[in-house]
Design a protein around this motif. Sequence first.
Motif, PDB file in Angstrom:
ATOM      1  N   UNK A  48     -45.669 -28.296  27.151  1.00 40.23           N
ATOM      2  CA  UNK A  48     -44.542 -28.759  27.890  1.00 40.23           C
ATOM      3  C   UNK A  48     -43.877 -29.782  27.818  1.00 40.23           C
ATOM      4  N   UNK A  51     -41.467 -28.185  25.021  1.00 38.15           N
ATOM      5  CA  UNK A  51     -40.566 -27.346  25.649  1.00 38.15           C
ATOM      6  C   UNK A  51     -39.489 -28.266  26.252  1.00 38.15           C
ATOM      7  N   UNK A  52     -39.794 -29.522  26.534  1.00 36.71           N
ATOM      8  CA  UNK A  52     -38.712 -30.192  27.018  1.00 36.71           C
ATOM      9  C   UNK A  52     -39.011 -30.320  28.620  1.00 36.71           C
ATOM     10  N   UNK A  53     -40.169 -29.737  29.109  1.00 30.83           N
ATOM     11  CA  UNK A  53     -40.361 -29.811  30.693  1.00 30.83           C
ATOM     12  C   UNK A  53     -40.968 -30.983  30.998  1.00 30.83           C
ATOM     13  N   UNK A  73     -34.513 -29.922  28.337  1.00 30.05           N
ATOM     14  CA  UNK A  73     -35.288 -28.344  28.145  1.00 30.05           C
ATOM     15  C   UNK A  73     -34.322 -27.518  27.769  1.00 30.05           C
ATOM     16  N   UNK A  74     -32.979 -27.452  28.511  1.00 31.10           N
ATOM     17  CA  UNK A  74     -31.953 -26.639  28.253  1.00 31.10           C
ATOM     18  C   UNK A  74     -31.192 -26.904  27.072  1.00 31.10           C
ATOM     19  N   UNK A  78     -35.729 -23.825  22.015  1.00 35.42           N
ATOM     20  CA  UNK A  78     -37.300 -23.548  22.058  1.00 35.42           C
ATOM     21  C   UNK A  78     -37.692 -22.558  22.913  1.00 35.42           C
ATOM     22  N   UNK A  80     -39.992 -20.135  25.278  1.00 36.86           N
ATOM     23  CA  UNK A  80     -41.401 -20.100  25.937  1.00 36.86           C
ATOM     24  C   UNK A  80     -41.552 -18.910  26.628  1.00 36.86           C
ATOM     25  N   UNK A  99     -30.527 -13.107  29.972  1.00 39.29           N
ATOM     26  CA  UNK A  99     -30.425 -14.329  30.552  1.00 39.29           C
ATOM     27  C   UNK A  99     -30.106 -15.572  29.935  1.00 39.29           C
ATOM     28  N   UNK A 100     -30.832 -15.845  28.779  1.00 47.10           N
ATOM     29  CA  UNK A 100     -30.787 -17.105  27.888  1.00 47.10           C
ATOM     30  C   UNK A 100     -29.136 -16.860  27.132  1.00 47.10           C
ATOM     31  N   UNK A 102     -26.600 -15.311  28.627  1.00 44.16           N
ATOM     32  CA  UNK A 102     -25.640 -15.383  29.658  1.00 44.16           C
ATOM     33  C   UNK A 102     -25.488 -17.163  29.834  1.00 44.16           C
ATOM     34  N   UNK A 103     -26.822 -17.778  30.002  1.00 45.81           N
ATOM     35  CA  UNK A 103     -26.591 -19.120  30.220  1.00 45.81           C
ATOM     36  C   UNK A 103     -26.010 -19.958  29.061  1.00 45.81           C
ATOM     37  N   UNK A 104     -25.947 -19.405  27.714  1.00 49.40           N
ATOM     38  CA  UNK A 104     -25.148 -20.061  26.717  1.00 49.40           C
ATOM     39  C   UNK A 104     -23.735 -19.592  26.549  1.00 49.40           C
ATOM     40  N   UNK A 148     -37.523 -14.602  25.236  1.00 50.02           N
ATOM     41  CA  UNK A 148     -37.724 -15.853  24.759  1.00 50.02           C
ATOM     42  C   UNK A 148     -36.971 -15.748  23.339  1.00 50.02           C
ATOM     43  N   UNK A 151     -32.503 -15.520  22.171  1.00 46.45           N
ATOM     44  CA  UNK A 151     -31.572 -16.600  21.957  1.00 46.45           C
ATOM     45  C   UNK A 151     -31.924 -17.157  20.514  1.00 46.45           C
TER      46      UNK A 151
ATOM     47  N   UNK B 168     -38.698 -23.467  35.360  1.00 45.50           N
ATOM     48  CA  UNK B 168     -38.973 -23.841  33.942  1.00 45.50           C
ATOM     49  C   UNK B 168     -38.324 -22.895  33.092  1.00 45.50           C
ATOM     50  N   UNK B 170     -35.854 -20.723  33.300  1.00 50.38           N
ATOM     51  CA  UNK B 170     -34.385 -20.623  33.310  1.00 50.38           C
ATOM     52  C   UNK B 170     -34.349 -21.903  32.597  1.00 50.38           C
ATOM     53  N   UNK B 171     -34.738 -22.875  32.606  1.00 46.47           N
ATOM     54  CA  UNK B 171     -34.293 -24.322  31.914  1.00 46.47           C
ATOM     55  C   UNK B 171     -34.532 -24.094  30.361  1.00 46.47           C
ATOM     56  N   UNK B 172     -35.708 -23.428  29.971  1.00 45.65           N
ATOM     57  CA  UNK B 172     -35.810 -23.209  28.492  1.00 45.65           C
ATOM     58  C   UNK B 172     -34.909 -22.277  28.079  1.00 45.65           C
ATOM     59  N   UNK B 173     -34.351 -21.486  28.954  1.00 41.03           N
ATOM     60  CA  UNK B 173     -33.419 -20.400  28.361  1.00 41.03           C
ATOM     61  C   UNK B 173     -32.004 -20.906  28.410  1.00 41.03           C
ATOM     62  N   UNK B 174     -31.804 -22.216  28.642  1.00 41.36           N
ATOM     63  CA  UNK B 174     -30.407 -23.026  28.511  1.00 41.36           C
ATOM     64  C   UNK B 174     -29.736 -23.329  29.897  1.00 41.36           C
ATOM     65  N   UNK B 175     -30.491 -23.321  30.892  1.00 42.86           N
ATOM     66  CA  UNK B 175     -29.735 -24.026  32.384  1.00 42.86           C
ATOM     67  C   UNK B 175     -30.060 -25.154  32.514  1.00 42.86           C
ATOM     68  N   UNK B 176     -29.448 -25.980  33.079  1.00 43.50           N
ATOM     69  CA  UNK B 176     -29.714 -27.542  33.537  1.00 43.50           C
ATOM     70  C   UNK B 176     -30.700 -27.151  34.795  1.00 43.50           C
ATOM     71  N   UNK B 179     -28.429 -25.983  37.837  1.00 40.89           N
ATOM     72  CA  UNK B 179     -27.972 -24.513  37.622  1.00 40.89           C
ATOM     73  C   UNK B 179     -29.090 -23.628  37.654  1.00 40.89           C
ATOM     74  N   UNK B 183     -29.276 -20.333  39.961  1.00 42.65           N
ATOM     75  CA  UNK B 183     -29.060 -19.063  39.477  1.00 42.65           C
ATOM     76  C   UNK B 183     -30.308 -18.353  39.800  1.00 42.65           C
TER      77      UNK B 183
END
Lengths: 355, 268
Positions: A48, A51-53, A73-74, A78, A80, A99-100, A102-104, A148, A151, B168, B170-176, B179, B183
């Motif tokens: 964790x 991952x930055x969590x 984390x975002x 990395x 997960x 998902x990743x 779209x988030x980017x 995972x 991205x 968690x 969603x955060x590792x996939x790039x969302x703050x 968000x 989402x």
Amino acid sequence: MGAHLDIRGVSKRFRQSTVLDDLSLSVGQGEFLSLLGPSGCGKTTLLRILAGLLAPDAGRVTLAGQDLGRLPAHRRNVGVVFQNYALFPHLTVAGNVGFGLRARGVARAQIEARVSELLEMVRLAPLAGRAITQLSGGQQQRVAMARALAVNPALILLDEPLSALDRKLRETMQVELRALLRQLGMTAIFVTHDQEEALALSDRIAVMNAGRIEQLATPEDIYSRPATPFVLDFVGQSTLLHGVVVEAAEGFLTLHTAAGPVRAVGHFARGARVLAAVRPERIAPGPASDAAWTGITLPLQAQTFLGSRRLLHGRLPAGDRALVEVPPETEISGDALPIRWRVSDTLVYPVPEVA
Amino acid sequence: MRRPLLPLLGLALAWIMLAASVIFLLAPLVVTVGVSLSPSPVFQLPQGELSWRWYARVGRLEGLLPAVLLSLQVAAFATAASLVLGTLAAIAVVRGQFPGREAIATFLVSPLMLPGLVIGLAMLQYFRALGLREALPSLLLAHVIIVLPYVMRTLVAGLALFDFALIDAARTLGLSYPRAVLRVMVPVLAPSFITGGLFGFLASFDNYPISIFLTDVYHRTLPIQLLQYLGESPDPTIAAVSTLIIALTLLVLFIGDRMVGLSRMAGV
């Protein structure tokens, strides 16, 4: 060549308990490294943090030359794969994988292309429009991998990704997962408490205990040369004999144990209390014939037939145990069996004075 | 083989009870709709022909439109405020590690179990003590108390089943974090939001016992206005208004069914 991922002096405390204790670890580009240990050893906490969590109390982590520091984390690249997959139930298979991207803010056409490429890779292309709840466990695991990897992360973290699957499927998925990551040249950290899984998949294994790394080595070395009694006990089975060094000369030892004298290679003072161990498959029935071999006569207690092999259990004083692996067709009769192994196969560990 | 008589009798009794309950629940609604369509100027079921005359009079009822608008406004504000506050409170209750979480959750749902009269009277005295004499803010605040329990109840249940690893992920996939909540958590918990919000909205819309203490001449909510009409000029116009409210409720339930499913709405 510098390490792709470099962990230096990372510590983490929760209230009174130290979960990670000044831990350092380097992982090379494209390497598959397992963090192996019992629950509570800190392996998931380390994951964790990577991952930055979770923020470490001390230490630093660098990935591909970049200090991850307090990067949230975002903003880390990395990936997960979570233990229960954590797939988004309100999205389809394709929606999860994309998902990743779209988030980017990747363009729609590019997302579609990348999603189908990944679904192809994990052999789920026909299921792109399915709801997550309609998938089997193995399919969900593959969606989680694809999501995972979509991205193109600099590092992928796998948190016991196969533990929810039944044994047969797990073995198939192990092979698949390893092949996929190798094909992509992906650097991976794999958290598991399953020693067989770690031995089967890893380039290197870090065996963790109480927030520290007990041993960091290749699966072969971890198994045949465990550095500490903890590693010996956690990975694989062995014969254990407590004893005292009665003779020490030129790197050879003779130990006095409850089962009789045992010889080993090592440097201990005479009178030192030690623990001698031998892996089951290193032992063969028969008396020690020459100086390269050592052996004992084992009082037999029970035997278990395991299909491809037969395990013999010896009757020894409390704290000691004996396990011998023989071919399944071996006929064992009588109450006692002479057994032998190479002197160099005896593993010797010091025993703490106060136990 | 002959089936034993007693279980059969029991089954028949159960069916009769069920039918009686349904009739008992539905009869008043049917009567109201019937009366609204009757040409007779007294409360009477239509005999022979039907008439829309009472519906035509609805538009001319003095003070009805302001009352409807006020009720809609109050209900909308109370629902919106409760959804925000209730979500935050539910997250704290489900995720928090502090002592007394259960007690707080129960306390926030407790207005459901207290008589409205008690709450209304208590609110009135409390607001007076604070020097709050304006009807509108009093009504808005009080109606948050009415709606909040509905939202809390469904959200605590929904959040208890929500896998926070999704955030968690969603955060590792790039969302703050914010968000990721928006989402992932909001769409996954949409059924809870819709259910709690709808029931809360309806509870606010038809609340009488609490509102009665807090309204004044210029701020009458719909239920209070209706009861006043009934006292002043009891004619089937009231039945027509009631029928329109029934229709609105059916519409809301229909939308809820489409979006969430009625069984899920009733279940939580």
